[in-house]
Structure formats: C-alpha cells, structure tokens
Design a protein around this motif. Structure first.
Motif, mmCIF file in Angstrom:
data_model
loop_
_atom_site.group_PDB
_atom_site.id
_atom_site.type_symbol
_atom_site.label_atom_id
_atom_site.label_comp_id
_atom_site.label_asym_id
_atom_site.label_seq_id
_atom_site.Cartn_x
_atom_site.Cartn_y
_atom_site.Cartn_z
ATOM 1 N N ARG A 1 3.983 2.134 15.391
ATOM 2 C CA ARG A 1 4.309 3.502 15.832
ATOM 3 C C ARG A 1 4.384 3.504 17.345
ATOM 4 N N GLY B 1 -0.655 9.201 2.048
ATOM 5 C CA GLY B 1 -1.971 9.200 2.703
ATOM 6 C C GLY B 1 -1.929 9.585 4.168
ATOM 7 N N CYS B 2 -0.740 9.526 4.784
ATOM 8 C CA CYS B 2 -0.616 9.887 6.205
ATOM 9 C C CYS B 2 0.507 10.889 6.421
ATOM 10 N N GLN C 1 4.499 0.717 10.144
ATOM 11 C CA GLN C 1 3.180 0.959 10.741
ATOM 12 C C GLN C 1 3.155 0.583 12.223
ATOM 13 N N CYS D 1 -2.088 2.064 10.164
ATOM 14 C CA CYS D 1 -2.345 3.024 9.086
ATOM 15 C C CYS D 1 -3.557 3.863 9.483
ATOM 16 N N PRO D 2 -3.380 5.193 9.601
ATOM 17 C CA PRO D 2 -4.491 6.018 10.092
ATOM 18 C C PRO D 2 -5.623 6.173 9.080
ATOM 19 N N ARG D 3 -5.430 5.632 7.878
ATOM 20 C CA ARG D 3 -6.505 5.718 6.889
ATOM 21 C C ARG D 3 -7.472 4.542 7.014
ATOM 22 N N TYR E 1 0.825 -1.212 0.000
ATOM 23 C CA TYR E 1 0.000 0.000 0.000
ATOM 24 C C TYR E 1 0.860 1.264 0.000
ATOM 25 N N GLY E 2 2.050 1.143 0.539
ATOM 26 C CA GLY E 2 2.921 2.309 0.636
ATOM 27 C C GLY E 2 4.313 1.831 0.988
ATOM 28 N N CYS F 1 5.570 2.268 3.768
ATOM 29 C CA CYS F 1 5.564 2.023 5.209
ATOM 30 C C CYS F 1 5.842 0.552 5.519
ATOM 31 N N PHE G 1 -8.401 9.512 -2.031
ATOM 32 C CA PHE G 1 -7.537 9.227 -0.891
ATOM 33 C C PHE G 1 -6.633 10.406 -0.476
ATOM 34 N N TYR H 1 9.582 6.024 3.228
ATOM 35 C CA TYR H 1 8.561 6.442 4.195
ATOM 36 C C TYR H 1 9.172 7.435 5.184
HETATM 37 S S1 SF4 Z 1 -1.467 6.071 4.509
HETATM 38 FE FE1 SF4 Z 1 -1.256 4.039 5.368
HETATM 39 S S2 SF4 Z 1 -0.514 2.754 3.661
HETATM 40 FE FE2 SF4 Z 1 -0.187 4.928 3.094
HETATM 41 S S3 SF4 Z 1 1.909 5.368 3.746
HETATM 42 FE FE3 SF4 Z 1 0.559 5.949 5.435
HETATM 43 S S4 SF4 Z 1 0.480 4.153 6.791
HETATM 44 FE FE4 SF4 Z 1 1.272 3.486 4.811
#
Ligand code: SF4
Length: 334
Positions: A252, A165-166, A250, A299-301, A63-64, A66, A189, A87
């Motif tokens: 934290r 996204g975060c 992720q 992930c805060p999303r 997803y990222g 992270c 997003f 990240y």
């Molecule tokens: S929004 Fe979620 S998936 Fe995207 S970089 Fe941040 S923690 Fe990772």
C-alpha cells in the motif's frame, strides 16, 4: 454426492466455458485456505469434464484476493480463483484470473432466525444494516425478508453487501442511522472488523451458520479495542519505527508514503522491510534494540489477530496515525 457438492455451490458451467473459450491448457486453481482440502474432489469433477486440461492447485496461503501469487501466474493460461471477489483496493488484476463464487448451501433454521429476532428485540433495535462474507451472500435476501416481516427495518442493499477483513463496503454509511449491524460469518474475523470500524459504538450481532449460533459481540469488540488502546499507549514514546510492507495488493504505497511523511515531519527514525509472510518468526528475525514499534502496512488484521502477543507493540496503520497525528478516536484500518 461429496461433502463439497452437498455444502457448496459453484458454477461448473462457467468454469468449462472460461476454459474452452480461452482454449486454456494449463489451469491454476486457487482456493481459500479453509477450502483447500476440497481440492481433490474439485479436481476429480473438473478432470472428468475436461480431460485434456492440466490442472494444478496453488498450495500457497490464499487469505484473500489481495494476493494472487502473481509470480506463478506466468506459468498458466488461466487462474480460477474461488471464494473471493476482486480486491477493492487493487486497480489492475491480471487478465488470466477469473473470480468464481464458492457459496455455502447452508440456510438458517427457524430456530436460528427466532434467536436472531429475540436478540434484536432484547436490545430494542429497530433499524439494522446487514452484511456477509462472500460464501453466505446468497442467503442475505431471505434473512432480510424475515427481519422485515418481524418489523425490523433493514437499511442497506442486500444485493451488494459482502465485506472483507479490511474492506467493509458501505458499513459506515449507516453508522448514524442503524441501531446495530448483523454480520453473517463464521469465526470472529469479519464481525469483529465491523465492530472495530464502528469503534464499538454500535451493536454487532453475528449470525454463524456453521455453528448454528447467534452471538452479540459488543463485549468482544470492547475487549479488543482496550487491547489496541494499550498497544497505542505503549507506543507513544517510540523513537524508532519499523514499517513492514506487503506485496501485490498488500503493498500500500499510499499508506506507506503518508506514514513516512508524518514520521519525517515529527523527526522520528524509521526503517522499512517488505515481506509476503508476516508472522512472529518474521518479526523475531528482524527484531533488535534499534526498533521500538512495528507498523504493518500489509494486512491490517495481522497486528490484531496474529501478533497481539508480540513483546513489542505491533500496530495497524490506523493506530500509527492516531499516535503520529494526535487522533483520539480509534481509526481502523488506516
Ligand atoms: S484482511 Fe488481510 S488478507 Fe483479508 S483481504 Fe484484507 S489484506 Fe487481504
């Protein structure tokens, strides 16, 4: 030319150089989920150039940046991670990982740019800050010149204006000076994230090159904020809190410790879980009468974009802090 090479640019020369200079024999390729279907084309191109290298594609969710799936990196000499930048919240990245640009070749049409100017002028916006997701960062300079030629002041440095996204770069530095934000992205997003970070107080205009659309998102941001305040209201009397922590970038610990401190100070019960995947099924497996509210520290999303419909409140860390520290202003993401 394949669709991959028509619509995206990536630096094959850099890939070959990294593999040769490191004498890599086993290479793992990581692509964001939306681009995984290009993996056969990418492999076809790379194996033609490097026929003595074994390539494997990571089919896990990406997803990222992270999460880099550290548990499987051990099996490879090199990891080519496409389409994300490192990240920002991670201090150490495995030295086997190389981040590679995977940039869209789409450019905005004159019609799209005129639509953008029309929306900006209709809102009497004079000053903007503009950001993009990684794959569109290459067009920010051109869009910025177009806006300036139309008399619009672009406040931020477009050479360093990608967001995640975060993580929203220096968006908040312009919250008192910009009349609005422009976000070059597809889907809601990232632009929704900018709107929530600014608490719905600034105009957010999305330039979507895939759909060929310019969209004012102010109403959407307010709608999401109302839903989030509803979740917060429903959690005010929660006595038993469940923290769900993530892994790798992720996980934290600082956020987790701050939450535990404030929960303890308020005499509230809490319990902790840790998971790579956090979705409805994860919560259904855990859920019972001992849990009043969930806080996702990973992930805060996830609470906003994936678990909004879960029957018990699922909060971001920022929302949890609002309740536990009596903060009225929306706090995003933590
Ligand atoms: S929004 Fe979620 S998936 Fe995207 S970089 Fe941040 S923690 Fe990772």
């Amino acid at each position: 030319m394949s669709e991959l090479d028509s619509y995206y640019s990536y630096n094959v020369g850099k890939i070959v150089e990294e593999i040769r200079s490191r004498k890599s024999k086993k290479v793992l390729i990581q692509l964001p989920d939306g681009f995984k279907h290009y993996s056969t084309k990418l492999l076809g191109r790379l194996t033609k150039l490097l026929d003595n290298v074994e390539f494997v594609v990571d089919a896990n969710p990406i997803y990222g940046s992270c999460i880099l799936n550290n548990h499987i990196l051990i099996n490879y000499d090199l990891v080519l991670h496409f389409g994300h930048e490192p990240y920002p919240y991670t201090s150490h990245v495995n030295e086997k990982v190389v981040f590679l640009d995977f940039l869209s070749t789409l450019i905005p049409s004159n019609r799209l740019m005129n639509d953008l100017i029309a929306i900006i002028k209709s809102l009497s916006i004079r000053k903007v800050a503009m950001y993009s997701v990684h794959q569109h960062k290459g067009i920010l300079g051109d869009v910025g010149r177009f806006l300036r030629n139309a008399g619009i002041d672009v406040l931020n440095n477009l050479g360093n204006a990608t967001i995640m996204g975060c993580w929203f770069n220096d968006v908040l530095n312009y919250v008192n000076t910009a009349d609005g934000y422009i976000v070059v992205s597809s889907g809601l997003f990232h632009s929704l994230g900018v709107g929530m970070l600014c608490r719905g107080l600034k105009h957010v205009i999305q330039l979507d090159l895939y759909r060929g659309e310019v969209r004012l998102l102010d109403d959407v941001v307010v709608k999401y904020l109302k839903i989030r305040y509803g979740k917060i209201m429903n959690s005010l009397d929660a006595a038993s809190w469940c923290l769900i922590n993530g892994v790798e970038g992720q996980f934290r610990n600082g956020v987790r410790e701050r939450l535990i401190d404030v929960l303890t100070a308020r005499g509230l019960k809490y319990l902790e879980y840790q998971s790579l995947i956090i979705n409805q099924e994860t919560l259904r497996n855990i859920d019972n009468e001992d849990i009043d509210v969930y806080v996702i520290t990973a992930c805060p999303r996830i609470p906003i974009d994936d678990l909004q419909d879960f029957e018990k409140p699922v909060l971001t860390p920022g929302e949890a802090f609002m309740i536990l520290k009596n903060i009225n202003e929306y706090l995003f993401p933590w």
